[in-house]
Design an enzyme around this catalytic site. Structure first.
Site, mmCIF file in Angstrom:
data_model
loop_
_atom_site.group_PDB
_atom_site.id
_atom_site.type_symbol
_atom_site.label_atom_id
_atom_site.label_comp_id
_atom_site.label_asym_id
_atom_site.label_seq_id
_atom_site.Cartn_x
_atom_site.Cartn_y
_atom_site.Cartn_z
ATOM 1 N N SER A 1 45.892 103.594 -26.536
ATOM 2 C CA SER A 1 46.368 102.229 -26.323
ATOM 3 C C SER A 1 45.161 101.300 -26.393
ATOM 4 O O SER A 1 44.218 101.454 -25.628
ATOM 5 C CB SER A 1 47.049 102.152 -24.954
ATOM 6 O OG SER A 1 47.437 100.832 -24.664
ATOM 7 N N LYS B 1 48.149 102.325 -30.631
ATOM 8 C CA LYS B 1 49.059 101.321 -30.056
ATOM 9 C C LYS B 1 48.245 100.071 -29.768
ATOM 10 O O LYS B 1 47.205 100.144 -29.111
ATOM 11 C CB LYS B 1 49.680 101.891 -28.782
ATOM 12 C CG LYS B 1 50.210 100.874 -27.791
ATOM 13 C CD LYS B 1 51.074 101.556 -26.739
ATOM 14 C CE LYS B 1 50.904 100.941 -25.356
ATOM 15 N NZ LYS B 1 51.735 101.625 -24.340
ATOM 16 N N ASP C 1 52.743 96.995 -28.177
ATOM 17 C CA ASP C 1 53.277 96.910 -26.810
ATOM 18 C C ASP C 1 53.012 95.506 -26.270
ATOM 19 O O ASP C 1 51.860 95.081 -26.173
ATOM 20 C CB ASP C 1 52.586 97.953 -25.919
ATOM 21 C CG ASP C 1 53.138 97.962 -24.492
ATOM 22 O OD1 ASP C 1 54.115 97.238 -24.214
ATOM 23 O OD2 ASP C 1 52.582 98.720 -23.666
ATOM 24 N N ASP D 1 59.761 100.293 -21.949
ATOM 25 C CA ASP D 1 58.843 100.853 -20.958
ATOM 26 C C ASP D 1 59.299 100.344 -19.586
ATOM 27 O O ASP D 1 60.125 100.987 -18.916
ATOM 28 C CB ASP D 1 57.410 100.407 -21.308
ATOM 29 C CG ASP D 1 56.362 100.784 -20.275
ATOM 30 O OD1 ASP D 1 56.715 101.343 -19.225
ATOM 31 O OD2 ASP D 1 55.157 100.501 -20.497
ATOM 32 N N LYS E 1 57.218 107.174 -18.435
ATOM 33 C CA LYS E 1 56.014 107.199 -17.585
ATOM 34 C C LYS E 1 56.429 107.820 -16.279
ATOM 35 O O LYS E 1 57.221 107.224 -15.535
ATOM 36 C CB LYS E 1 55.540 105.776 -17.301
ATOM 37 C CG LYS E 1 54.494 105.266 -18.223
ATOM 38 C CD LYS E 1 54.056 103.887 -17.808
ATOM 39 C CE LYS E 1 53.448 103.210 -19.010
ATOM 40 N NZ LYS E 1 53.335 101.761 -18.787
ATOM 41 N N GLU F 1 57.245 97.994 -28.256
ATOM 42 C CA GLU F 1 57.464 98.392 -26.859
ATOM 43 C C GLU F 1 57.605 97.158 -25.966
ATOM 44 O O GLU F 1 56.740 96.282 -25.971
ATOM 45 C CB GLU F 1 56.268 99.246 -26.427
ATOM 46 C CG GLU F 1 56.319 99.774 -25.001
ATOM 47 C CD GLU F 1 55.094 100.629 -24.672
ATOM 48 O OE1 GLU F 1 54.350 101.025 -25.603
ATOM 49 O OE2 GLU F 1 54.854 100.886 -23.481
ATOM 50 N N LYS G 1 48.054 96.400 -28.041
ATOM 51 C CA LYS G 1 48.653 95.464 -27.093
ATOM 52 C C LYS G 1 48.778 94.119 -27.797
ATOM 53 O O LYS G 1 47.834 93.689 -28.491
ATOM 54 C CB LYS G 1 47.751 95.333 -25.863
ATOM 55 C CG LYS G 1 47.723 96.583 -24.997
ATOM 56 C CD LYS G 1 49.045 96.760 -24.259
ATOM 57 C CE LYS G 1 48.966 97.896 -23.246
ATOM 58 N NZ LYS G 1 50.234 98.055 -22.508
ATOM 59 N N GLY H 1 51.365 105.992 -20.217
ATOM 60 C CA GLY H 1 50.257 106.221 -19.291
ATOM 61 C C GLY H 1 50.001 105.036 -18.400
ATOM 62 O O GLY H 1 50.358 103.897 -18.727
HETATM 63 O O1 SMG Z 1 47.057 105.389 -19.768
HETATM 64 O O2 SMG Z 1 46.493 105.219 -21.850
HETATM 65 C C1 SMG Z 1 46.912 104.745 -20.809
HETATM 66 C C2 SMG Z 1 47.317 103.288 -20.792
HETATM 67 C C3 SMG Z 1 48.496 103.068 -21.637
HETATM 68 O O3 SMG Z 1 48.940 100.870 -22.386
HETATM 69 C C4 SMG Z 1 49.067 101.670 -21.505
HETATM 70 N N1 SMG Z 1 49.746 101.410 -20.376
HETATM 71 O O4 SMG Z 1 52.441 99.119 -20.633
HETATM 72 O O5 SMG Z 1 52.174 101.021 -21.490
HETATM 73 C C5 SMG Z 1 51.756 100.113 -20.797
HETATM 74 C C6 SMG Z 1 50.395 100.143 -20.145
HETATM 75 C C7 SMG Z 1 50.472 99.890 -18.670
HETATM 76 C C8 SMG Z 1 49.168 99.842 -17.964
HETATM 77 S S1 SMG Z 1 48.232 98.474 -18.369
HETATM 78 C C9 SMG Z 1 47.009 98.279 -17.195
HETATM 79 MG MG MG Z 2 53.947 99.660 -22.073
#
Ligand code: SMG
Ligand code: MG
Length: 376
Positions: free
Chosen positions: A143, A169, A196, A246, A270, A221, A171, A298
């Protein structure tokens, strides 16, 4: 059945190797609640560990780390104490015993994980064997946070691809979406790519989001708010990119609603968000029966939960690479033996339980608070 003697709740603050920016925050460290349960299983003393997915602030969901400590001590542990007085406590019954407490799924998940870890360690069983998982490794996705510039994003993505990550992925948020996605897609025409938004858009943005359809994304996402299931369904009909949820999926019941409404072609499972690994399994089973793909998300897990996520992702319905990267993606120093990426994969652990016993020096180095609670 399991008998808890005492529980130690610790807040740890672990620096990240690089800041992680999403539409809702920039994290420079992970505040994590670690749950250590000292218990007896069939007379044998065991220690089980669990990790709480809640962040320091209630910005991803309504839970937050110090709130998780509070609800665990005041409302969750007393219910488990009552259950164990009736000799009715096991990892598999935690969910039922805690049902009267509304929400707080991440706090509940951490407790259930610690009990399950203890039970499986007592039995000498790995989590993969408990789940019936036969895969010994799972593909690793990464991510990528919001960056300062597109050239910087290109470099960061190239670095992860060089490390072997199998899926990227990105953001996104308003103002950081079409152009960064275009840049990465142009540089890597064949790389599995997804985005995402962490709920940063509204349905009014549908026409803009449709522009992402041009980039052959695996999925988008959580573009809309957590409680906007109907609007996600409407947006799903307007876009060709598969809709993935999510934040909106907090239980097998909400997964069922999302699927029935056409709001989710894909589900990010998750374990912390949905109240634990056992509910995760139920969502996996439901989704698989409906032909809905799932992958493991995650919450910047430490070694207390990263391997368990990899084991879960070994179930057959997990057909897309998860956010299960190497420990080094986030941490210079993990709490356990670090998880490594090997040929684009993370190994499914074969040790008993959900995690290795953490390194006491690392725990002490990162610890900011500690509460020891007798459970009787
Ligand atoms: O654990 O690799 C990881 C992070 C994956 O992007 C990630 N998590 O919305 O999916 C999500 C985010 C939530 C945590 S952001 C601080
Ligand atoms: Mg997410």
């Amino acid at each position: 059945m399991i008998q808890i003697d005492h529980v130690t709740l610790r807040e740890l603050r672990i620096p990240l190797v690089t800041p992680f920016t999403t539409s809702f925050s920039t994290q420079t460290a992970r505040t994590v609640v670690a749950v250590e349960v000292a218990a007896r299983v069939d007379g044998a003393e065991v220690t089980g560990w669990g990790e709480c997915g809640a962040l320091a602030e209630p910005v991803y969901s309504e839970e937050y780390a110090s709130g998780a400590v509070d609800v665990t001590e005041r409302f969750l542990l007393p219910r488990l104490a009552q259950a164990q007085r009736a000799d009715a406590l096991s990892a598999e019954t935690v969910g039922t015993h805690l049902e009267a407490v509304v929400g707080h799924r991440m706090a509940k998940a951490a407790l259930e994980s610690a009990l399950l870890d203890g039970q499986l360690k007592a039995a000498g069983t790995s989590f993969a064997d408990y789940l019936g998982v036969t895969r010994d490794r799972v593909p690793s996705g990464v991510s990528v946070g919001i960056q300062d510039s597109i050239p910087r994003l290109r470099d960061v993505v190239q670095g992860y691809l060089d490390e072997g990550y199998r899926r990227i992925k990105l953001k996104i948020q308003p103002g950081w979406d079409v152009e960064p996605v275009r840049a990465v897609r142009e540089a890597h025409p064949d790389v599995p790519l997804q985005v995402d938004a962490n709920a940063a858009y509204t349905l009014v943005d549908a026409a803009h989001l449709r522009r992402l359809d041009a980039f052959d994304l695996l999925l988008i996402e959580q573009p809309l708010a957590e409680d906007d299931l109907r609007q996600h369904a409407e947006l799903a009909r307007a876009m060709s990119t598969p809709m993935c949820l999510d934040e909106s999926v907090v239980s097998v019941a909400s997964a069922a609603d999302a699927i029935a409404l056409g709001a989710a072609a894909v589900i990010n499972i998750k374990p912390s968000r949905v109240g634990g690994y056992l509910e995760s399994r139920r969502i996996h089973d439901l989704a698989r029966a409906h032909g809905v793909a799932v992958w493991c998300g995650g919450m910047l897990e430490t070694g207390l939960a990263r391997g368990a996520n990899a084991a879960l992702a070994g179930l057959p319905g997990f057909t897309l690479p998860g956010d299960i990267s190497a420990s080094s993606r986030f941490y210079d120093r993990d709490l356990t033996t670090p998880y490594v990426i090997d040929d684009g994969h993370i190994a499914v652990p074969s040790f008993p339980g959900l995690c290795e016993e953490p390194d006491g020096d690392a725990v002490a180095a990162f610890q900011t608070t500690e509460r020891v609670i007798d459970v009787e």
